[in-house]
Write a protein that holds these residues in place. Structure first.
Motif, PDB file in Angstrom:
ATOM      1  N   ALA A  29       0.700  -1.100   0.115  1.00 12.83           N
ATOM      2  CA  ALA A  29      -0.110  -0.211  -0.062  1.00 12.83           C
ATOM      3  C   ALA A  29       0.695   1.364   0.188  1.00 12.83           C
ATOM      4  CB  ALA A  29      -0.491  -0.197   1.331  1.00 12.83           C
ATOM      5  N   CYS A  30       1.948   1.149   0.210  1.00  9.66           N
ATOM      6  CA  CYS A  30       2.418   2.355   1.236  1.00  9.66           C
ATOM      7  C   CYS A  30       3.974   2.402   0.664  1.00  9.66           C
ATOM      8  CB  CYS A  30       2.588   3.186   2.420  1.00  9.66           C
ATOM      9  SG  CYS A  30       2.972   1.939   3.959  1.00  9.66           S
ATOM     10  N   ALA A  31       4.356   1.170  -0.339  1.00  7.55           N
ATOM     11  CA  ALA A  31       6.207   1.218  -0.569  1.00  7.55           C
ATOM     12  C   ALA A  31       7.017   1.545   0.513  1.00  7.55           C
ATOM     13  CB  ALA A  31       6.122   2.048  -1.486  1.00  7.55           C
ATOM     14  N   ALA A  32       6.677   1.549   1.808  1.00  2.09           N
ATOM     15  CA  ALA A  32       7.442   1.821   3.068  1.00  2.09           C
ATOM     16  C   ALA A  32       8.228  -0.144   3.763  1.00  2.09           C
ATOM     17  CB  ALA A  32       6.726   1.419   4.501  1.00  2.09           C
ATOM     18  N   PRO A  33       9.305   0.181   4.323  1.00  2.00           N
ATOM     19  CA  PRO A  33      10.016  -1.776   3.924  1.00  2.00           C
ATOM     20  C   PRO A  33       8.572  -2.260   5.282  1.00  2.00           C
ATOM     21  CG  PRO A  33      11.321  -0.208   4.747  1.00  2.00           C
ATOM     22  CD  PRO A  33      10.341   0.388   4.363  1.00  2.00           C
ATOM     23  N   LEU A  62       9.263 -13.269   9.908  1.00  2.00           N
ATOM     24  CA  LEU A  62      11.131 -12.533   9.758  1.00  2.00           C
ATOM     25  C   LEU A  62      11.908 -14.284   8.649  1.00  2.00           C
ATOM     26  CD1 LEU A  62      13.224 -10.729  11.899  1.00  2.00           C
ATOM     27  CD2 LEU A  62      14.008 -13.151  11.445  1.00  2.00           C
ATOM     28  N   TYR A  63      11.716 -15.047   9.975  1.00  2.00           N
ATOM     29  CA  TYR A  63      12.144 -16.712   8.936  1.00  2.00           C
ATOM     30  C   TYR A  63      11.822 -16.201   7.236  1.00  2.00           C
ATOM     31  CZ  TYR A  63      13.661 -21.467   7.496  1.00  2.00           C
ATOM     32  OH  TYR A  63      13.895 -22.336   6.328  1.00  2.00           O
ATOM     33  N   PRO A  80      21.162  -9.276  10.097  1.00  2.00           N
ATOM     34  CA  PRO A  80      20.135 -10.016  11.920  1.00  2.00           C
ATOM     35  C   PRO A  80      19.818  -8.984  12.069  1.00  2.00           C
ATOM     36  CG  PRO A  80      22.302 -11.952  10.690  1.00  2.00           C
ATOM     37  CD  PRO A  80      22.501 -10.291  10.474  1.00  2.00           C
ATOM     38  N   ALA A  81      20.931  -8.671  12.977  1.00  2.00           N
ATOM     39  CA  ALA A  81      20.157  -7.299  13.889  1.00  2.00           C
ATOM     40  C   ALA A  81      19.807  -6.470  13.419  1.00  2.00           C
ATOM     41  CB  ALA A  81      21.573  -6.717  14.074  1.00  2.00           C
ATOM     42  N   THR A  82      19.368  -5.679  12.152  1.00  2.00           N
ATOM     43  CA  THR A  82      18.567  -4.629  11.460  1.00  2.00           C
ATOM     44  C   THR A  82      16.971  -5.007  11.311  1.00  2.00           C
ATOM     45  OG1 THR A  82      20.182  -3.248  10.437  1.00  2.00           O
ATOM     46  CG2 THR A  82      17.912  -3.225   9.027  1.00  2.00           C
ATOM     47  N   LEU A  83      17.144  -6.750  11.134  1.00  2.00           N
ATOM     48  CA  LEU A  83      15.744  -7.472  10.529  1.00  2.00           C
ATOM     49  C   LEU A  83      14.939  -7.911  11.724  1.00  2.00           C
ATOM     50  CD1 LEU A  83      16.526 -10.502   7.914  1.00  2.00           C
ATOM     51  CD2 LEU A  83      15.219  -8.262   7.263  1.00  2.00           C
ATOM     52  N   LEU A  88      10.961  -7.345  14.551  1.00  2.00           N
ATOM     53  CA  LEU A  88      10.348  -7.932  16.410  1.00  2.00           C
ATOM     54  C   LEU A  88      10.487  -7.477  17.319  1.00  2.00           C
ATOM     55  CD1 LEU A  88      11.896 -11.983  16.146  1.00  2.00           C
ATOM     56  CD2 LEU A  88       9.399 -11.084  16.488  1.00  2.00           C
ATOM     57  N   ALA A  89      11.785  -6.502  16.981  1.00  2.00           N
ATOM     58  CA  ALA A  89      11.690  -5.605  18.175  1.00  2.00           C
ATOM     59  C   ALA A  89      11.021  -4.284  18.936  1.00  2.00           C
ATOM     60  CB  ALA A  89      13.214  -4.722  18.307  1.00  2.00           C
ATOM     61  N   TRP A  90       9.820  -4.042  18.087  1.00  2.00           N
ATOM     62  CA  TRP A  90       8.748  -3.069  18.087  1.00  2.00           C
ATOM     63  C   TRP A  90       7.642  -4.185  18.497  1.00  2.00           C
ATOM     64  CZ3 TRP A  90       4.281  -4.708  15.868  1.00  2.00           C
ATOM     65  CH2 TRP A  90       4.348  -5.354  14.720  1.00  2.00           C
ATOM     66  N   VAL A  91       7.464  -5.295  18.839  1.00  2.00           N
ATOM     67  CA  VAL A  91       6.730  -5.724  19.453  1.00  2.00           C
ATOM     68  C   VAL A  91       6.604  -5.728  21.040  1.00  2.00           C
ATOM     69  CG1 VAL A  91       5.484  -7.854  19.763  1.00  2.00           C
ATOM     70  CG2 VAL A  91       6.374  -7.749  17.229  1.00  2.00           C
ATOM     71  N   PRO A  92       5.049  -5.103  21.868  1.00  2.00           N
ATOM     72  CA  PRO A  92       4.681  -5.195  23.125  1.00  2.00           C
ATOM     73  C   PRO A  92       5.061  -6.282  23.194  1.00  2.00           C
ATOM     74  CG  PRO A  92       2.866  -3.852  21.754  1.00  2.00           C
ATOM     75  CD  PRO A  92       3.934  -4.953  20.697  1.00  2.00           C
ATOM     76  N   ARG A  93       5.702  -6.099  24.821  1.00  2.00           N
ATOM     77  CA  ARG A  93       6.016  -7.349  25.517  1.00  2.00           C
ATOM     78  C   ARG A  93       4.825  -8.535  26.896  1.00  2.00           C
ATOM     79  NH1 ARG A  93       8.875  -7.533  21.974  1.00  2.00           N
ATOM     80  NH2 ARG A  93      10.887  -6.755  22.189  1.00  2.00           N
ATOM     81  N   SER A  94       3.701  -7.031  27.387  1.00  2.00           N
ATOM     82  CA  SER A  94       2.931  -7.424  27.667  1.00  2.00           C
ATOM     83  C   SER A  94       1.893  -6.179  27.656  1.00  2.00           C
ATOM     84  CB  SER A  94       3.626  -7.048  29.189  1.00  2.00           C
ATOM     85  OG  SER A  94       3.913  -6.248  29.945  1.00  2.00           O
TER      86      SER A  94
END
Length: 101
Positions: A29-33, A62-63, A80-83, A88-94
């Motif tokens: 839709a927006c061509a962003a990553p 991600l895989y 790998p760190a960028t991926l 995943l890094a933005w997902v709320p943990r709780s």
């Protein structure tokens, strides 16, 4: 598992869903990553009851993305760190993290 961000019956009668364009993993839709900001918000809403399931889903995505992106550019494949940050890094943990956002 949920159908993905923005999927619903009669998808042609509303805004275009923010889904990945494979194998380049940009938003259709927006061509962003992908996952773009809209896809992230939609995913968090869809999985608000189960952040673990969202994390499992995104690990699978991600895989797939790592494989696709490596095949497109094997000499300078995805970092790998960028991926990890992208998928995943933005997902709320709780639920507390979810309510605080």
């Amino acid at each position: 598992m949920n159908a993905g961000p923005g999927r619903r019956a009669g998808a042609g009668d509303g805004p275009r869903p923010h889904l990945p364009l494979r194998p380049i993993w940009l938003c259709r839709a927006c061509a962003a990553p992908w996952p773009c900001a809209t896809a992230r918000l939609t995913l968090v809403g869809e999985y608000a009851h189960d952040m673990v399931a969202l994390s499992v889903y995104l690990c699978a995505v991600l895989y797939d993305a790592a494989g696709d992106l490596y095949r497109l550019n094997p000499h300078d494949g995805p970092d790998p760190a960028t991926l990890f940050r992208r998928f995943l890094a933005w997902v709320p943990r709780s639920r507390t993290d979810l309510q605080g956002r």
